[in-house]
Design a protein around this motif. Structure first.
Motif, PDB file in Angstrom:
ATOM      1  N   VAL A   1       0.881  -1.110  -0.055  1.00 30.02           N
ATOM      2  CA  VAL A   1      -0.010  -0.208   0.307  1.00 30.02           C
ATOM      3  C   VAL A   1       1.502   1.652   0.364  1.00 30.02           C
ATOM      4  CG1 VAL A   1      -1.961   1.241   1.462  1.00 30.02           C
ATOM      5  CG2 VAL A   1      -1.657  -1.629   1.677  1.00 30.02           C
ATOM      6  N   LEU A   2       1.830   1.011   0.611  1.00 28.34           N
ATOM      7  CA  LEU A   2       3.026   2.335   0.830  1.00 28.34           C
ATOM      8  C   LEU A   2       3.939   2.579  -0.897  1.00 28.34           C
ATOM      9  CD1 LEU A   2       3.438   1.817   4.349  1.00 28.34           C
ATOM     10  CD2 LEU A   2       2.460   3.609   3.942  1.00 28.34           C
ATOM     11  N   ALA A   3       3.531   1.377  -1.174  1.00 31.20           N
ATOM     12  CA  ALA A   3       4.725   1.796  -2.377  1.00 31.20           C
ATOM     13  C   ALA A   3       4.442   3.045  -2.753  1.00 31.20           C
ATOM     14  CB  ALA A   3       4.142   0.863  -3.856  1.00 31.20           C
ATOM     15  N   PRO A   4       3.850   3.718  -3.477  1.00 35.24           N
ATOM     16  CA  PRO A   4       4.396   4.865  -4.163  1.00 35.24           C
ATOM     17  C   PRO A   4       4.512   6.203  -3.262  1.00 35.24           C
ATOM     18  CG  PRO A   4       1.648   4.286  -3.688  1.00 35.24           C
ATOM     19  CD  PRO A   4       2.400   3.046  -3.486  1.00 35.24           C
ATOM     20  N   LEU A   5       4.048   6.415  -2.036  1.00 36.70           N
ATOM     21  CA  LEU A   5       5.091   6.634  -0.903  1.00 36.70           C
ATOM     22  C   LEU A   5       6.277   7.157  -0.592  1.00 36.70           C
ATOM     23  CD1 LEU A   5       3.093   8.278   2.207  1.00 36.70           C
ATOM     24  CD2 LEU A   5       4.880   7.745   2.144  1.00 36.70           C
ATOM     25  N   LEU A   6       6.746   5.428  -0.113  1.00 42.89           N
ATOM     26  CA  LEU A   6       7.819   5.179   0.227  1.00 42.89           C
ATOM     27  C   LEU A   6       9.105   5.501  -1.068  1.00 42.89           C
ATOM     28  CD1 LEU A   6       7.525   1.895   2.290  1.00 42.89           C
ATOM     29  CD2 LEU A   6       7.966   4.161   3.186  1.00 42.89           C
ATOM     30  N   CYS A   7       8.925   5.491  -2.383  1.00 39.08           N
ATOM     31  CA  CYS A   7       9.147   5.386  -3.763  1.00 39.08           C
ATOM     32  C   CYS A   7       9.623   6.561  -3.873  1.00 39.08           C
ATOM     33  CB  CYS A   7       8.616   4.695  -5.000  1.00 39.08           C
ATOM     34  SG  CYS A   7       8.534   3.212  -4.738  1.00 39.08           S
ATOM     35  N   ALA A   8       8.479   7.798  -3.813  1.00 40.19           N
ATOM     36  CA  ALA A   8       8.424   9.140  -3.539  1.00 40.19           C
ATOM     37  C   ALA A   8       9.638  10.042  -3.068  1.00 40.19           C
ATOM     38  CB  ALA A   8       7.506  10.303  -3.918  1.00 40.19           C
ATOM     39  N   HIS A   9      10.024   9.378  -1.947  1.00 42.56           N
ATOM     40  CA  HIS A   9      10.681   9.741  -0.849  1.00 42.56           C
ATOM     41  C   HIS A   9      12.467   9.422  -0.640  1.00 42.56           C
ATOM     42  CE1 HIS A   9       8.091  11.683   2.559  1.00 42.56           C
ATOM     43  NE2 HIS A   9       7.717  10.605   2.865  1.00 42.56           N
ATOM     44  N   VAL A  10      12.610   8.372  -1.878  1.00 42.90           N
ATOM     45  CA  VAL A  10      13.683   8.263  -2.381  1.00 42.90           C
ATOM     46  C   VAL A  10      14.224   9.030  -3.062  1.00 42.90           C
ATOM     47  CG1 VAL A  10      15.240   6.419  -3.441  1.00 42.90           C
ATOM     48  CG2 VAL A  10      13.052   5.590  -2.029  1.00 42.90           C
ATOM     49  N   ALA A  11      15.802   9.643  -2.388  1.00 40.69           N
ATOM     50  CA  ALA A  11      16.728  10.527  -3.791  1.00 40.69           C
ATOM     51  C   ALA A  11      17.233   9.928  -4.735  1.00 40.69           C
ATOM     52  CB  ALA A  11      17.326  10.910  -2.718  1.00 40.69           C
ATOM     53  N   ASP A  12      17.408  10.337  -5.629  1.00 38.82           N
ATOM     54  CA  ASP A  12      18.463   9.995  -7.335  1.00 38.82           C
ATOM     55  C   ASP A  12      19.477  10.127  -6.356  1.00 38.82           C
ATOM     56  OD1 ASP A  12      16.346  11.041  -9.012  1.00 38.82           O
ATOM     57  OD2 ASP A  12      17.194  13.159  -9.302  1.00 38.82           O
ATOM     58  N   GLY A  13      19.472   8.422  -6.082  1.00 36.92           N
ATOM     59  CA  GLY A  13      21.223   7.741  -5.695  1.00 36.92           C
ATOM     60  C   GLY A  13      21.033   7.780  -4.721  1.00 36.92           C
TER      61      GLY A  13
ATOM     62  N   ALA B   1       7.264  -2.127  -9.332  1.00 40.64           N
ATOM     63  CA  ALA B   1       8.004  -2.381 -10.445  1.00 40.64           C
ATOM     64  C   ALA B   1       7.375  -0.752 -11.098  1.00 40.64           C
ATOM     65  CB  ALA B   1       6.988  -3.359 -11.305  1.00 40.64           C
ATOM     66  N   PRO B   2       6.644   0.024 -11.384  1.00 37.19           N
ATOM     67  CA  PRO B   2       6.353   1.557 -11.228  1.00 37.19           C
ATOM     68  C   PRO B   2       7.212   2.915 -11.100  1.00 37.19           C
ATOM     69  CG  PRO B   2       3.974   0.295 -10.891  1.00 37.19           C
ATOM     70  CD  PRO B   2       4.897  -0.628  -9.540  1.00 37.19           C
ATOM     71  N   TRP B   3       8.003   2.190  -9.926  1.00 32.18           N
ATOM     72  CA  TRP B   3       8.948   3.565  -9.751  1.00 32.18           C
ATOM     73  C   TRP B   3      10.076   2.984  -9.183  1.00 32.18           C
ATOM     74  CZ3 TRP B   3       4.245   1.770  -6.813  1.00 32.18           C
ATOM     75  CH2 TRP B   3       2.974   2.680  -7.057  1.00 32.18           C
ATOM     76  N   LEU B   4      10.726   1.779  -8.601  1.00 32.62           N
ATOM     77  CA  LEU B   4      12.006   1.383  -8.637  1.00 32.62           C
ATOM     78  C   LEU B   4      11.835  -0.268  -9.016  1.00 32.62           C
ATOM     79  CD1 LEU B   4      12.763   2.900  -5.051  1.00 32.62           C
ATOM     80  CD2 LEU B   4      13.637   3.362  -7.524  1.00 32.62           C
ATOM     81  N   ALA B   5      13.576  -1.025  -8.711  1.00 37.31           N
ATOM     82  CA  ALA B   5      13.018  -2.149  -9.399  1.00 37.31           C
ATOM     83  C   ALA B   5      14.245  -2.768  -7.565  1.00 37.31           C
ATOM     84  CB  ALA B   5      14.150  -3.045 -10.655  1.00 37.31           C
ATOM     85  N   LEU B   6      12.719  -3.622  -6.908  1.00 37.33           N
ATOM     86  CA  LEU B   6      13.608  -4.589  -5.797  1.00 37.33           C
ATOM     87  C   LEU B   6      14.053  -5.828  -5.983  1.00 37.33           C
ATOM     88  CD1 LEU B   6      10.538  -4.029  -3.545  1.00 37.33           C
ATOM     89  CD2 LEU B   6      12.701  -3.043  -3.157  1.00 37.33           C
ATOM     90  N   GLU B   7      14.840  -5.757  -5.147  1.00 41.11           N
ATOM     91  CA  GLU B   7      15.650  -7.831  -5.338  1.00 41.11           C
ATOM     92  C   GLU B   7      16.744  -7.739  -3.851  1.00 41.11           C
ATOM     93  OE1 GLU B   7      15.908  -8.820  -7.738  1.00 41.11           O
ATOM     94  OE2 GLU B   7      15.680  -7.880  -9.124  1.00 41.11           O
ATOM     95  N   VAL B   8      15.773  -9.296  -3.895  1.00 39.08           N
ATOM     96  CA  VAL B   8      16.679  -9.930  -2.551  1.00 39.08           C
ATOM     97  C   VAL B   8      17.483  -9.906  -1.587  1.00 39.08           C
ATOM     98  CG1 VAL B   8      16.864 -12.132  -1.171  1.00 39.08           C
ATOM     99  CG2 VAL B   8      14.491 -11.455  -3.044  1.00 39.08           C
TER     100      VAL B   8
ATOM    101  N   TRP C   1      12.268 -15.195   6.111  1.00 40.10           N
ATOM    102  CA  TRP C   1      11.932 -13.801   5.940  1.00 40.10           C
ATOM    103  C   TRP C   1      13.684 -13.547   5.290  1.00 40.10           C
ATOM    104  CZ3 TRP C   1       8.079 -11.051   7.668  1.00 40.10           C
ATOM    105  CH2 TRP C   1       7.568 -11.626   9.537  1.00 40.10           C
ATOM    106  N   ILE C   2      12.883 -11.935   4.343  1.00 43.92           N
ATOM    107  CA  ILE C   2      13.747 -12.122   3.650  1.00 43.92           C
ATOM    108  C   ILE C   2      14.144 -10.534   3.339  1.00 43.92           C
ATOM    109  CG2 ILE C   2      13.567 -13.343   1.401  1.00 43.92           C
ATOM    110  CD1 ILE C   2      11.338 -11.735   0.269  1.00 43.92           C
ATOM    111  N   LEU C   3      14.783  -9.234   2.984  1.00 44.65           N
ATOM    112  CA  LEU C   3      14.851  -8.303   2.732  1.00 44.65           C
ATOM    113  C   LEU C   3      15.380  -7.719   1.347  1.00 44.65           C
ATOM    114  CD1 LEU C   3      17.163  -5.661   5.223  1.00 44.65           C
ATOM    115  CD2 LEU C   3      17.795  -6.054   2.337  1.00 44.65           C
ATOM    116  N   MET C   4      14.577  -6.981   0.820  1.00 50.25           N
ATOM    117  CA  MET C   4      14.313  -6.474  -0.013  1.00 50.25           C
ATOM    118  C   MET C   4      15.272  -5.273  -0.456  1.00 50.25           C
ATOM    119  SD  MET C   4      11.313  -7.987  -1.819  1.00 50.25           S
ATOM    120  CE  MET C   4      11.824  -8.282  -3.775  1.00 50.25           C
ATOM    121  N   SER C   5      16.018  -4.631  -1.585  1.00 49.58           N
ATOM    122  CA  SER C   5      16.179  -3.549  -1.991  1.00 49.58           C
ATOM    123  C   SER C   5      15.949  -2.704  -3.467  1.00 49.58           C
ATOM    124  CB  SER C   5      17.698  -3.156  -1.344  1.00 49.58           C
ATOM    125  OG  SER C   5      18.425  -3.770  -2.038  1.00 49.58           O
ATOM    126  N   ALA C   6      16.243  -1.563  -3.183  1.00 50.35           N
ATOM    127  CA  ALA C   6      16.405  -0.825  -4.633  1.00 50.35           C
ATOM    128  C   ALA C   6      17.112   0.577  -4.245  1.00 50.35           C
ATOM    129  CB  ALA C   6      14.967  -0.948  -5.470  1.00 50.35           C
TER     130      ALA C   6
END
Length: 295
Positions: A241-253, A274-281, A288-293
């Motif tokens: 649910v938070l995907a667009p909000l969290l991605c909007a807070h990520v700076a370039d780099g 996927a519309p904002w960032l490419a997550l990987e494990v 449990w997993i941690l994913m980052s982009a």
């Protein structure tokens, strides 16, 4: 201290617990009466989802009272109630005096994140090899370093200390503030820690003060602009649910770090982001997993 013990079917547990509370029981606990027998039926539920049923077929209900007389009086009153028809009174027994604080504290030992970075309860001394430590006791808010999701996030911070120390950091869903404090330990100078739970905000502020660490803690509107590191250790459903909000807070780099995700939920999270960032494990532990982009 005296313990009143009863046996209740599933439907009788809630009214029994409410009645014991009304009778001024000091505490009420419920356990599976068939645990460790051939009749045991464990209750399994997904994180963040309700269990398939609310209780066990038979439960052992225990209530503590300050005196034998109070326990006996409660038992006598309960026997007269309609909901007691299918319940059984096991009896009243004294409870031996114990060092409950000591027993609780014994469950929480220092937690190693890396060989040099540890989470240490206040009743322990940091291990000799701990170059960095966070002092943190169990409390109302989630995050003591004992859960795999928390450990993975802290390991990520340790592995990316150079990046963390050079940028603003957002800890979204901060709980105890442990991730925000981890970021501070690795050099971050501007940290916003936010949570919808006011108790978590207060816990984060108190824990930061206790560790002499500087950070800003508040409700989600505190988070403004973009950050070099955005951390969110929640659960898969709210993370989607938070995907667009969290991605909007990520700076370039910048980097996005998500946890609270089961291994089988990886594809769901990839699709949601996927519309904002490419997550990987980036890490995994105990299912449990941690994913980052990166942006």
């Amino acid at each position: 201290m005296f313990e009143l013990r009863l046996l209740c079917p599933e439907a009788g547990v809630e009214p029994m617990s409410e009645a014991l509370d009304a009778l001024d029981a000091l505490s009420v606990s419920v356990e599976d009466a068939d645990a460790l027998t051939e009749h045991e039926r464990p209750l399994f539920g997904e994180p963040g989802m309700p269990a398939p049923q609310q209780g066990w077929q038979r439960s052992r209900v225990s209530a503590l009272f300050a005196s034998h007389e109070a326990a006996d009086e409660a038992a006598a009153l309960l026997l007269l109630q309609d909901f007691f028809a299918d319940c059984t009174l096991i009896g009243v027994a004294p409870v031996a005096e114990q060092d409950w604080v000591g027993l609780t504290q014994a469950q929480f030992a220092p937690v190693q994140i890396t060989p040099e970075f540890w989470i240490v309860p206040t009743w322990h001394e940091p291990p000799a090899q701990a170059r960095l430590a966070i002092r943190l006791d169990p409390g109302m808010a989630f995050g003591t370093g004992t859960h795999p999701t928390t450990r993975m996030c802290l390991r990520w911070l340790a592995a990316h200390a150079e990046h963390v120390g050079a940028h603003r950091v957002l800890d979204y869903g901060c709980g105890s503030g442990i991730l925000a404090m981890g970021a501070a330990r690795f050099g971050a100078r501007e940290i916003d820690a936010v949570d919808i739970d006011e108790a978590a905000v207060q816990a984060t502020r108190a824990n930061a003060r206790a560790n002499a660490l500087q950070l800003n803690a508040g409700t989600p509107e505190l988070a403004q602009g973009v950050y070099g590191t955005v951390l969110a250790n929640i659960l898969a459903t709210p993370l989607k649910v938070l995907a667009p909000l969290l991605c909007a807070h990520v700076a370039d780099g910048g980097r996005l770090v998500l946890a609270g995700i089961l291994e089988r939920q990886a594809d769901e999270l990839r699709q949601a982001y996927a519309p904002w960032l490419a997550l990987e494990v980036a890490d995994h532990e105990d299912g449990w997993i941690l994913m980052s982009a990166s942006r």
